[in-house]
Design a protein around this motif. Structure first.
Motif, PDB file in Angstrom:
ATOM      1  N   GLY A 178      -0.896 -64.447 -16.066  1.00 43.45           N
ATOM      2  CA  GLY A 178      -1.211 -64.594 -16.760  1.00 43.45           C
ATOM      3  C   GLY A 178      -0.078 -64.575 -17.654  1.00 43.45           C
ATOM      4  O   GLY A 178      -0.086 -65.519 -18.853  1.00 43.45           O
ATOM      5  N   LEU A 179       0.908 -64.443 -17.064  1.00 44.93           N
ATOM      6  CA  LEU A 179       2.326 -65.218 -17.588  1.00 44.93           C
ATOM      7  C   LEU A 179       2.617 -66.625 -17.489  1.00 44.93           C
ATOM      8  O   LEU A 179       1.851 -67.710 -16.393  1.00 44.93           O
ATOM      9  CB  LEU A 179       3.774 -64.550 -16.826  1.00 44.93           C
ATOM     10  N   PRO A 180       2.980 -67.479 -18.511  1.00 45.31           N
ATOM     11  CA  PRO A 180       3.834 -69.199 -18.676  1.00 45.31           C
ATOM     12  C   PRO A 180       4.807 -69.005 -18.156  1.00 45.31           C
ATOM     13  O   PRO A 180       6.033 -67.937 -18.604  1.00 45.31           O
ATOM     14  CB  PRO A 180       3.307 -69.768 -19.902  1.00 45.31           C
ATOM     15  N   MET A 181       5.414 -70.173 -17.437  1.00 45.59           N
ATOM     16  CA  MET A 181       6.237 -69.839 -16.871  1.00 45.59           C
ATOM     17  C   MET A 181       7.105 -71.493 -18.192  1.00 45.59           C
ATOM     18  O   MET A 181       7.110 -72.519 -18.347  1.00 45.59           O
ATOM     19  CB  MET A 181       7.022 -70.963 -15.747  1.00 45.59           C
ATOM     20  N   LEU A 182       8.009 -71.220 -18.721  1.00 43.59           N
ATOM     21  CA  LEU A 182       9.012 -71.402 -19.922  1.00 43.59           C
ATOM     22  C   LEU A 182       9.766 -72.759 -19.338  1.00 43.59           C
ATOM     23  O   LEU A 182       9.866 -73.970 -20.477  1.00 43.59           O
ATOM     24  CB  LEU A 182       9.531 -70.681 -21.030  1.00 43.59           C
TER      25      LEU A 182
ATOM     26  N   LEU B 188      11.107 -65.268  -6.000  1.00 44.30           N
ATOM     27  CA  LEU B 188      10.981 -64.938  -7.523  1.00 44.30           C
ATOM     28  C   LEU B 188       8.705 -64.495  -7.734  1.00 44.30           C
ATOM     29  O   LEU B 188       8.719 -64.246  -8.333  1.00 44.30           O
ATOM     30  CB  LEU B 188      10.747 -67.127  -7.217  1.00 44.30           C
ATOM     31  N   PRO B 189       7.963 -64.920  -6.230  1.00 43.48           N
ATOM     32  CA  PRO B 189       6.836 -64.670  -6.701  1.00 43.48           C
ATOM     33  C   PRO B 189       6.977 -62.692  -7.415  1.00 43.48           C
ATOM     34  O   PRO B 189       6.004 -62.432  -8.465  1.00 43.48           O
ATOM     35  CB  PRO B 189       6.220 -64.788  -5.751  1.00 43.48           C
ATOM     36  N   ASP B 190       7.840 -62.249  -6.358  1.00 47.54           N
ATOM     37  CA  ASP B 190       7.751 -61.083  -7.150  1.00 47.54           C
ATOM     38  C   ASP B 190       8.433 -60.488  -8.402  1.00 47.54           C
ATOM     39  O   ASP B 190       8.253 -59.284  -9.129  1.00 47.54           O
ATOM     40  CB  ASP B 190       8.118 -59.722  -5.259  1.00 47.54           C
ATOM     41  N   ALA B 191       9.738 -62.061  -8.886  1.00 43.97           N
ATOM     42  CA  ALA B 191      10.249 -61.153  -9.888  1.00 43.97           C
ATOM     43  C   ALA B 191       9.164 -61.533 -10.860  1.00 43.97           C
ATOM     44  O   ALA B 191       9.241 -61.207 -12.041  1.00 43.97           O
ATOM     45  CB  ALA B 191      11.582 -61.959  -9.860  1.00 43.97           C
TER      46      ALA B 191
ATOM     47  N   GLY C  49       6.341 -55.867 -19.148  1.00 44.73           N
ATOM     48  CA  GLY C  49       6.263 -56.066 -20.537  1.00 44.73           C
ATOM     49  C   GLY C  49       6.133 -57.270 -21.394  1.00 44.73           C
ATOM     50  O   GLY C  49       5.913 -57.692 -22.352  1.00 44.73           O
ATOM     51  N   PHE C  50       7.103 -58.650 -20.089  1.00 44.50           N
ATOM     52  CA  PHE C  50       7.094 -59.938 -20.878  1.00 44.50           C
ATOM     53  C   PHE C  50       6.539 -60.456 -21.225  1.00 44.50           C
ATOM     54  O   PHE C  50       4.932 -60.035 -20.105  1.00 44.50           O
ATOM     55  CB  PHE C  50       8.629 -60.330 -19.813  1.00 44.50           C
ATOM     56  N   ALA C  51       6.546 -60.921 -21.669  1.00 42.68           N
ATOM     57  CA  ALA C  51       5.026 -61.994 -22.124  1.00 42.68           C
ATOM     58  C   ALA C  51       5.473 -63.262 -22.033  1.00 42.68           C
ATOM     59  O   ALA C  51       4.370 -64.836 -21.728  1.00 42.68           O
ATOM     60  CB  ALA C  51       5.046 -62.706 -24.093  1.00 42.68           C
ATOM     61  N   ALA C  52       6.165 -63.573 -21.457  1.00 43.67           N
ATOM     62  CA  ALA C  52       6.962 -65.069 -20.479  1.00 43.67           C
ATOM     63  C   ALA C  52       8.135 -64.881 -19.865  1.00 43.67           C
ATOM     64  O   ALA C  52       8.465 -64.300 -19.177  1.00 43.67           O
ATOM     65  CB  ALA C  52       7.482 -66.640 -21.085  1.00 43.67           C
TER      66      ALA C  52
ATOM     67  N   THR D 290       0.625 -69.179  -8.131  1.00 41.31           N
ATOM     68  CA  THR D 290      -0.282 -68.242  -7.556  1.00 41.31           C
ATOM     69  C   THR D 290       0.184 -66.327  -8.762  1.00 41.31           C
ATOM     70  O   THR D 290      -0.969 -66.479  -9.163  1.00 41.31           O
ATOM     71  CB  THR D 290      -0.599 -68.285  -5.774  1.00 41.31           C
ATOM     72  N   ALA D 291       1.357 -67.217  -8.563  1.00 43.52           N
ATOM     73  CA  ALA D 291       2.139 -65.302  -9.272  1.00 43.52           C
ATOM     74  C   ALA D 291       1.878 -65.359 -10.624  1.00 43.52           C
ATOM     75  O   ALA D 291       1.123 -64.818 -11.376  1.00 43.52           O
ATOM     76  CB  ALA D 291       3.661 -65.039  -9.009  1.00 43.52           C
ATOM     77  N   LEU D 292       1.943 -66.711 -10.618  1.00 44.69           N
ATOM     78  CA  LEU D 292       1.605 -67.474 -12.481  1.00 44.69           C
ATOM     79  C   LEU D 292       0.506 -67.106 -13.106  1.00 44.69           C
ATOM     80  O   LEU D 292       0.339 -65.856 -13.679  1.00 44.69           O
ATOM     81  CB  LEU D 292       2.245 -68.452 -12.949  1.00 44.69           C
TER      82      LEU D 292
END
Length: 251
Positions: free
Chosen positions: A53-57, A17-20, A28-31, A47-49
Motif C-alpha cells: 500500500g506504499l506509494p512510490m514518490l 528492491l521489492p524486498d526493500a 513504518g514509512f508512509a512511502a 507488485t510490492a507497492l
C-alpha cells in the motif's frame, strides 16, 4: 503529524528492491522513493507497492556512462538525455511514481543551461507527473551543473512548465546555502518534494548541524502534506530509525 518516505537508494540496499519496499513498510514509512530502479522489472516493483500500500514518490533518470552524473545539461547528448527521460517516465507509469528527477550532469555555461532547459521542456511535455530538478552541493558533486536553489528557480521560471518543480534536499541546501528554514518558506511555491539527512555526514537526522526538530515543525506549519524523503546513509543494513517517532510527532 509529519510522515516519511524511505529513499531506497540509500536504505536497505542489501536486498532486492521489492524486498526493500516491504522492509520500509514494516519499519513504518508512509512511502518510498528510489534512485535507479531499472535493473528490477517494473512489474515486480508494482507488485510490492500494491502489497504494502506504499506509494512510490519518485525515481531518477539514468546517470549516463561510468563517471557521469546525468545527461540533461550535456550539450550534444540530447538524444541520450531524452531516451533516459522517456525510460524514466515509462517506468514511472508502471509503478505510478509521483515524480521523475531529471539529472543534469557535469557541465557549465550558457550552452549547458540551454540544453538543460530544452530537455526539461521535453520531459514536462511527455507526462502529467511532476518533473523534478535538484541542486547538488559542490562538496559531494563537484562540477555538477545545478548547484543552488536560486539557479534552479531561474530555470524553472524560464522553462515555464507547471509540472516542473524543485527537489528541495535539506542536506544539499544546508551544505551549500544554509538558512534552510528561510529557503523552504521562500521556495515553497515551486517545491515538488523535500528530502533530508544530517549535515555534514549525510547520516540520520537526529545528529549533525541542522536542527531537524525545528525544520520538521516548520514544514508542518507550512501545510506540507507529502511524506518527507529520508535520503540518509546508514552504516548498517538495518538503518537507525529511532528518530522517526520523536521527530514525526513534531508535526
Amino acid at each position: 503529524m509529519i510522515r516519511f518516505s524511505a529513499n531506497l537508494g540509500f536504505l536497505w540496499t542489501d536486498r532486492p528492491l521489492p524486498d526493500a519496499i516491504h522492509a520500509a513498510h514494516a519499519a513504518g514509512f508512509a512511502a518510498v522513493e528510489c534512485h535507479w530502479p531499472y535493473d528490477t522489472p517494473a512489474a515486480d516493483v508494482r507488485t510490492a507497492l500494491d502489497a504494502t500500500g506504499l506509494p512510490m514518490l519518485g525515481l531518477n533518470t539514468l546517470r549516463g556512462q561510468p563517471g557521469e552524473n546525468g545527461l540533461a545539461a550535456l550539450e550534444g547528448r540530447e538524444a541520450e538525455a531524452r531516451a533516459a527521460i522517456d525510460q524514466a517516465i515509462a517506468y514511472a507509469d508502471v509503478v505510478d511514481a509521483g515524480a521523475v528527477h531529471v539529472m543534469a550532469g557535469f557541465a557549465s555555461g550558457p550552452a549547458a543551461r540551454q540544453a538543460f532547459e530544452r530537455n526539461l521542456g521535453h520531459a514536462a511535455s511527455q507526462t502529467d507527473r511532476t518533473i523534478l530538478i535538484e541542486p547538488l552541493n559542490r562538496h559531494d558533486a563537484p562540477g555538477y551543473f545545478l548547484t543552488t536553489t536560486d539557479q534552479a528557480r531561474e530555470i524553472i521560471e524560464s522553462v515555464g512548465a507547471p509540472n516542473l518543480k524543485l527537489m528541495f534536499d535539506c542536506y544539499h541546501v544546508g551544505r551549500t546555502e544554509g538558512d534552510v528554514i528561510t529557503r523552504l518558506t521562500d521556495l515553497l511555491p515551486i517545491i515538488g518534494h523535500i528530502q533530508f539527512a544530517s549535515v555534514p555526514d549525510r547520516g540520520p537526522p537526529d545528529q549533525g548541524e541542522l536542527n531537524y526538530a525545528a525544520i520538521f515543525a516548520h514544514v508542518a506549519s507550512l501545510g506540507w502534506q507529502t511524506p518527507l524523503g529520508a535520503e540518509f546513509k546508514s552504516e548498517t543494513p538495518e538503518p537507525p530509525l529511532g528518530w522517526m517517532t520523536r521527530l514525526a510527532a513534531l508535526g
